[in-house]
Design a protein around this motif. Structure first.
Motif, mmCIF file in Angstrom:
data_model
loop_
_atom_site.group_PDB
_atom_site.id
_atom_site.type_symbol
_atom_site.label_atom_id
_atom_site.label_comp_id
_atom_site.label_asym_id
_atom_site.label_seq_id
_atom_site.Cartn_x
_atom_site.Cartn_y
_atom_site.Cartn_z
ATOM 1 N N ILE A 1 32.958 -70.599 -41.329
ATOM 2 C CA ILE A 1 31.375 -70.838 -41.589
ATOM 3 C C ILE A 1 30.965 -72.411 -41.587
ATOM 4 O O ILE A 1 31.880 -73.158 -42.510
ATOM 5 N N ASP A 2 29.546 -71.680 -41.261
ATOM 6 C CA ASP A 2 28.523 -73.415 -41.292
ATOM 7 C C ASP A 2 28.225 -73.296 -42.602
ATOM 8 O O ASP A 2 27.530 -72.372 -43.256
ATOM 9 N N LEU A 3 29.201 -74.508 -43.269
ATOM 10 C CA LEU A 3 28.345 -74.377 -44.995
ATOM 11 C C LEU A 3 27.184 -74.543 -45.481
ATOM 12 O O LEU A 3 26.687 -74.635 -46.556
ATOM 13 N N ALA A 4 26.756 -75.193 -44.723
ATOM 14 C CA ALA A 4 24.928 -76.343 -44.673
ATOM 15 C C ALA A 4 24.087 -74.972 -44.541
ATOM 16 O O ALA A 4 23.344 -75.142 -44.950
ATOM 17 N N THR A 5 24.433 -73.797 -43.500
ATOM 18 C CA THR A 5 23.571 -72.680 -43.155
ATOM 19 C C THR A 5 24.050 -71.594 -44.032
ATOM 20 O O THR A 5 23.075 -70.637 -44.301
ATOM 21 N N ASN A 6 25.696 -71.461 -44.558
ATOM 22 C CA ASN A 6 26.014 -69.986 -45.104
ATOM 23 C C ASN A 6 25.916 -69.189 -43.258
ATOM 24 O O ASN A 6 26.160 -67.565 -43.980
ATOM 25 N N ALA A 7 26.005 -69.511 -42.605
ATOM 26 C CA ALA A 7 25.498 -68.929 -41.053
ATOM 27 C C ALA A 7 27.187 -68.736 -40.598
ATOM 28 O O ALA A 7 28.563 -69.760 -40.801
ATOM 29 N N PHE A 8 27.355 -67.239 -39.872
ATOM 30 C CA PHE A 8 29.030 -67.889 -39.532
ATOM 31 C C PHE A 8 29.396 -67.766 -38.264
ATOM 32 O O PHE A 8 28.365 -67.282 -37.769
ATOM 33 N N ARG A 9 30.462 -68.387 -38.270
ATOM 34 C CA ARG A 9 31.035 -68.785 -36.512
ATOM 35 C C ARG A 9 32.532 -68.222 -36.826
ATOM 36 O O ARG A 9 33.242 -67.507 -37.530
ATOM 37 N N PRO A 10 32.570 -68.648 -35.108
ATOM 38 C CA PRO A 10 34.102 -68.117 -34.716
ATOM 39 C C PRO A 10 34.389 -68.879 -35.387
ATOM 40 O O PRO A 10 34.653 -69.901 -35.763
ATOM 41 N N LEU A 11 37.082 -68.250 -35.427
ATOM 42 C CA LEU A 11 37.436 -69.837 -35.838
ATOM 43 C C LEU A 11 37.474 -70.566 -35.451
ATOM 44 O O LEU A 11 37.790 -70.652 -34.063
ATOM 45 N N GLY A 12 37.322 -71.365 -36.065
ATOM 46 C CA GLY A 12 37.812 -72.520 -35.091
ATOM 47 C C GLY A 12 36.571 -73.831 -35.585
ATOM 48 O O GLY A 12 36.459 -74.514 -34.392
ATOM 49 N N GLU A 13 35.376 -72.916 -35.225
ATOM 50 C CA GLU A 13 34.620 -73.689 -35.443
ATOM 51 C C GLU A 13 33.264 -73.933 -35.660
ATOM 52 O O GLU A 13 31.699 -74.238 -36.005
ATOM 53 N N GLY A 14 34.033 -73.733 -37.197
ATOM 54 C CA GLY A 14 32.968 -73.767 -38.803
ATOM 55 C C GLY A 14 33.511 -74.757 -40.056
ATOM 56 O O GLY A 14 34.025 -76.178 -38.949
ATOM 57 N N ASP A 15 33.730 -75.173 -40.839
ATOM 58 C CA ASP A 15 34.330 -75.958 -41.825
ATOM 59 C C ASP A 15 34.944 -75.659 -42.060
ATOM 60 O O ASP A 15 34.806 -76.675 -43.136
ATOM 61 N N LEU A 16 35.265 -74.717 -42.684
ATOM 62 C CA LEU A 16 36.501 -74.207 -43.649
ATOM 63 C C LEU A 16 37.949 -74.820 -42.900
ATOM 64 O O LEU A 16 37.994 -74.895 -41.340
ATOM 65 N N ASP A 17 38.790 -75.201 -43.823
ATOM 66 C CA ASP A 17 39.956 -75.606 -42.906
ATOM 67 C C ASP A 17 41.178 -74.703 -43.270
ATOM 68 O O ASP A 17 41.293 -74.554 -44.284
ATOM 69 N N LEU A 18 40.920 -73.696 -41.685
ATOM 70 C CA LEU A 18 41.590 -72.662 -41.975
ATOM 71 C C LEU A 18 42.997 -72.434 -41.538
ATOM 72 O O LEU A 18 43.502 -71.708 -42.513
ATOM 73 N N ALA A 19 43.475 -73.884 -41.168
ATOM 74 C CA ALA A 19 44.730 -73.797 -41.071
ATOM 75 C C ALA A 19 45.401 -74.083 -42.664
ATOM 76 O O ALA A 19 46.809 -74.003 -42.792
ATOM 77 N N ALA A 20 44.675 -74.555 -43.510
ATOM 78 C CA ALA A 20 44.669 -75.019 -44.937
ATOM 79 C C ALA A 20 45.382 -73.530 -46.001
ATOM 80 O O ALA A 20 46.253 -73.164 -46.778
#
Length: 274
Positions: free
Chosen positions: A212-231
């Motif tokens: 997700i792009d947390l500035a806009t709440n727009a969803f993104r493919p994995l690894g292309e947004g703001d989430l710490d998906l590794a965590a």
């Protein structure tokens, strides 16, 4: 680990307008040809599909047709998603009748997971008792789903009763249903997705991944947004999660097929793909 994809990437979600006056018709639906979606998900390399309960309604009397198409695409029905108002006691009998129909559809389709979202927010805001009423009702729905051979879980969602971390805690204190951790919605609601997974490790029945792009709440493919998906993935591995992982990417304006393939590549390169 096995990976599935949510069909709503190809068409989003609508509902039946009759549900304004008839709760029994309140099903989510992704418009479009489900066979096209099956092909797209399989072509991207996934082995499972999740879809809305309303997309099974056309096959209510001919479920063999749907399950044959799923098998023909090399897929499994991993999850079926439903929802409801949940907080109005007077409406529970009508809502439960619809849930029973939805559960029957999911079971007939051979689904493993039964996901419930929702929980209305009153025009005056959330009340403490809403979490108790919704939680008790979700326990009833969960019992019905388990009796049908499904694994029931609740999906926190933006714009629903359980949006922020304090809402999730209040609801889960009042219910026995498991958790479907949609990490993007948890983060957008102000929560720490990895921490929620750790906190509710004993109730983590299903995992939805999207970025997700947390500035806009727009969803993104994995690894292309703001989430710490590794965590997030570290947390899931640490608590011993060993079930389907479903990727969801509704509302993405780019090439959906390419996005699905990139997300799968991300997963296969992660600890979940080991």
């Amino acid at each position: 680990m096995k990976f599935a994809y949510e069909a709503n990437a190809w068409g989003g979600v609508i509902g039946n307008p009759n549900a304004v006056t008839d709760l029994g018709t309140g099903f989510y639906v992704t418009p479009g040809d489900v066979n096209v979606t099956l092909t797209a998900i399989a072509t991207a390399g996934y082995t499972g599909i999740e879809l809305f309960d309303g997309n099974l309604l056309p096959f209510e009397e001919s479920m063999d047709e749907f399950t044959a198409a799923v098998r023909g695409a090399g897929l499994e029905v991993v999850g079926v998603y439903s929802g409801g108002h949940l907080i109005y006691r007077d409406a529970h009998a009508d809502e439960l009748a619809r849930f029973d129909r939805s559960i029957a559809l999911a079971s007939a389709a051979g689904a493993r997971h039964y996901v419930v979202g929702g929980g209305a927010i009153r025009s005056t805001g959330r009340r403490d008792e809403d979490f108790v009423v919704a939680g008790e009702f979700l326990s009833t729905v969960a019992d019905r789903a388990r009796a049908a051979g499904l694994v029931p879980s609740y999906h926190p969602h933006l714009g629903s009763l359980a949006q922020g971390p304090e809402h999730i805690d209040a609801l889960f204190a009042a219910t026995s249903i498991g958790l479907c951790a949609d990490v993007a919605h948890i983060a957008a609601g102000g929560g720490d997705a990895a921490a929620v997974i750790t906190k509710y490790a004993d109730r983590l029945d299903y995992l939805h991944l999207k970025d997700i792009d947390l500035a806009t709440n727009a969803f993104r493919p994995l690894g292309e947004g703001d989430l710490d998906l590794a965590a997030v993935i570290d947390a899931a591995v640490a608590v011993g999660y060993d079930d389907w992982v479903t990727v969801e990417l509704d509302g993405y304006p780019g090439d959906q097929a390419a996005a699905a393939a990139r997300s799968l590549a991300y997963l296969k390169a992660s600890k979940l793909g080991a």
